[in-house]
Design a protein around this motif. Structure first.
Motif, PDB file in Angstrom:
ATOM      1  N   SER A   1       0.825  -1.212   0.000  1.00 59.39           N
ATOM      2  CA  SER A   1       0.000   0.000   0.000  1.00 59.39           C
ATOM      3  C   SER A   1       0.859   1.263   0.000  1.00 59.39           C
ATOM      4  CB  SER A   1      -0.953   0.010   1.200  1.00 59.39           C
ATOM      5  OG  SER A   1      -0.211  -0.083   2.405  1.00 59.39           O
ATOM      6  N   GLN A   2       2.032   1.208   0.615  1.00 59.52           N
ATOM      7  CA  GLN A   2       2.951   2.354   0.613  1.00 59.52           C
ATOM      8  C   GLN A   2       3.477   2.608  -0.800  1.00 59.52           C
ATOM      9  OE1 GLN A   2       3.923   4.677   2.748  1.00 59.52           O
ATOM     10  NE2 GLN A   2       5.497   5.528   1.414  1.00 59.52           N
ATOM     11  N   VAL A   3       3.727   1.543  -1.548  1.00 65.35           N
ATOM     12  CA  VAL A   3       4.200   1.686  -2.927  1.00 65.35           C
ATOM     13  C   VAL A   3       3.112   2.332  -3.781  1.00 65.35           C
ATOM     14  CG1 VAL A   3       5.017   0.467  -4.985  1.00 65.35           C
ATOM     15  CG2 VAL A   3       5.781  -0.264  -2.711  1.00 65.35           C
ATOM     16  N   VAL A   4       1.869   1.876  -3.606  1.00 64.86           N
ATOM     17  CA  VAL A   4       0.745   2.474  -4.344  1.00 64.86           C
ATOM     18  C   VAL A   4       0.653   3.960  -4.009  1.00 64.86           C
ATOM     19  CG1 VAL A   4      -1.768   2.495  -4.620  1.00 64.86           C
ATOM     20  CG2 VAL A   4      -0.531   0.311  -4.526  1.00 64.86           C
ATOM     21  N   ARG A   5       0.774   4.283  -2.729  1.00 62.49           N
ATOM     22  CA  ARG A   5       0.712   5.685  -2.287  1.00 62.49           C
ATOM     23  C   ARG A   5       1.828   6.509  -2.937  1.00 62.49           C
ATOM     24  NH1 ARG A   5      -1.576   8.220   2.161  1.00 62.49           N
ATOM     25  NH2 ARG A   5      -0.451  10.052   2.848  1.00 62.49           N
ATOM     26  N   PHE A   6       3.006   5.924  -3.027  1.00 61.84           N
ATOM     27  CA  PHE A   6       4.147   6.599  -3.635  1.00 61.84           C
ATOM     28  C   PHE A   6       3.885   6.898  -5.121  1.00 61.84           C
ATOM     29  CE2 PHE A   6       8.096   6.347  -6.064  1.00 61.84           C
ATOM     30  CZ  PHE A   6       8.874   7.287  -5.422  1.00 61.84           C
ATOM     31  N   LEU A   7       3.179   5.997  -5.792  1.00 66.49           N
ATOM     32  CA  LEU A   7       2.966   6.132  -7.232  1.00 66.49           C
ATOM     33  C   LEU A   7       1.840   7.101  -7.599  1.00 66.49           C
ATOM     34  CD1 LEU A   7       3.382   2.391  -8.229  1.00 66.49           C
ATOM     35  CD2 LEU A   7       4.999   4.257  -8.665  1.00 66.49           C
ATOM     36  N   VAL A   8       0.923   7.310  -6.688  1.00 72.55           N
ATOM     37  CA  VAL A   8      -0.217   8.196  -6.984  1.00 72.55           C
ATOM     38  C   VAL A   8       0.142   9.613  -6.535  1.00 72.55           C
ATOM     39  CG1 VAL A   8      -2.645   8.689  -6.478  1.00 72.55           C
ATOM     40  CG2 VAL A   8      -1.874   6.317  -6.744  1.00 72.55           C
ATOM     41  N   PRO A   9       0.070  10.592  -7.458  1.00 71.41           N
ATOM     42  CA  PRO A   9       0.419  11.972  -7.088  1.00 71.41           C
ATOM     43  C   PRO A   9      -0.406  12.451  -5.894  1.00 71.41           C
ATOM     44  CG  PRO A   9      -0.015  11.799  -9.457  1.00 71.41           C
ATOM     45  CD  PRO A   9      -0.401  10.486  -8.843  1.00 71.41           C
ATOM     46  N   LEU A  14      -9.766  13.969  -9.745  1.00 71.68           N
ATOM     47  CA  LEU A  14      -8.792  14.443 -10.740  1.00 71.68           C
ATOM     48  C   LEU A  14      -8.216  13.305 -11.565  1.00 71.68           C
ATOM     49  CD1 LEU A  14      -6.780  17.068  -8.657  1.00 71.68           C
ATOM     50  CD2 LEU A  14      -8.428  17.522 -10.482  1.00 71.68           C
ATOM     51  N   ALA A  15      -8.235  12.097 -11.022  1.00 67.95           N
ATOM     52  CA  ALA A  15      -7.670  10.944 -11.728  1.00 67.95           C
ATOM     53  C   ALA A  15      -8.353  10.740 -13.081  1.00 67.95           C
ATOM     54  CB  ALA A  15      -7.794   9.682 -10.875  1.00 67.95           C
ATOM     55  N   ARG A  16      -9.629  11.098 -13.177  1.00 69.51           N
ATOM     56  CA  ARG A  16     -10.387  10.907 -14.411  1.00 69.51           C
ATOM     57  C   ARG A  16      -9.887  11.815 -15.542  1.00 69.51           C
ATOM     58  NH1 ARG A  16     -15.006   8.333 -15.467  1.00 69.51           N
ATOM     59  NH2 ARG A  16     -15.358   7.906 -13.279  1.00 69.51           N
ATOM     60  N   VAL A  17      -9.370  12.981 -15.201  1.00 70.84           N
ATOM     61  CA  VAL A  17      -8.981  13.939 -16.243  1.00 70.84           C
ATOM     62  C   VAL A  17      -7.481  13.932 -16.557  1.00 70.84           C
ATOM     63  CG1 VAL A  17     -10.922  15.468 -15.764  1.00 70.84           C
ATOM     64  CG2 VAL A  17      -8.758  15.835 -14.577  1.00 70.84           C
TER      65      VAL A  17
END
Length: 148
Positions: A50-58, A67-70
């Motif tokens: 989950s920390q890696v996912v957090r790191f990858l998402v701005p 905002l992810a949609r646009v």
């Protein structure tokens, strides 16, 4: 039942290993996290997936998921860009947290208490300061519900 009996072999990565390889290991084995060691092989941290996912998402998308949609960027593109030339050390939070380490002779309840307090998906099992394996939350639950 004690930690040594519950521990399973578990992948270990070093602080200076390539982040991309660590993420590929997490993905290919569907692991809840990885044990991260210092260069001398002693436990340094647990890196939850989950920390890696957090790191990858701005951060601005974390704050406002709509905002992810646009955004015209796939997560796969982001993985390639953000992990290029990076070490495992960079995936860890800046503030080191308590390492979820248990002793080989700790009981299942002692292990569960540490896992719960640190909210970590796995704990590192050691004997004489050497890693002998790990116990995941799912393994601990499996043992807890199995009649002995």
């Amino acid at each position: 039942m004690h930690g040594e009996q519950m521990a399973e072999d578990f992948p270990v990565v070093s602080l200076d290993d390539e982040a991309r390889q660590a993420v590929e290991l997490l993905a290919s084995r569907r692991l809840p996290g990885l044990i991260v060691t210092r260069p001398d092989g002693s436990p340094y941290a647990v890196l939850p997936a989950s920390q890696v996912v957090r790191f990858l998402v701005p951060s601005y998308v974390q704050d406002d998921p709509s905002l992810a949609r646009v955004i015209d960027e796939s997560l796969a593109d982001r993985v390639a860009d953000k992990l290029a030339g990076m070490t495992v050390r960079k995936l860890l939070p800046d503030e080191p947290s308590e390492i979820p380490v248990v002793n080989h002779d700790d009981t299942i309840l002692e292990i569960a208490a540490i896992m719960a307090r640190l909210r970590c998906p796995l704990v590192v099992v050691t004997r004489d300061h050497e890693i002998i394996g790990a116990i995941t939350a799912s393994r601990l639950l499996e043992l807890a519900i199995t009649p002995h």
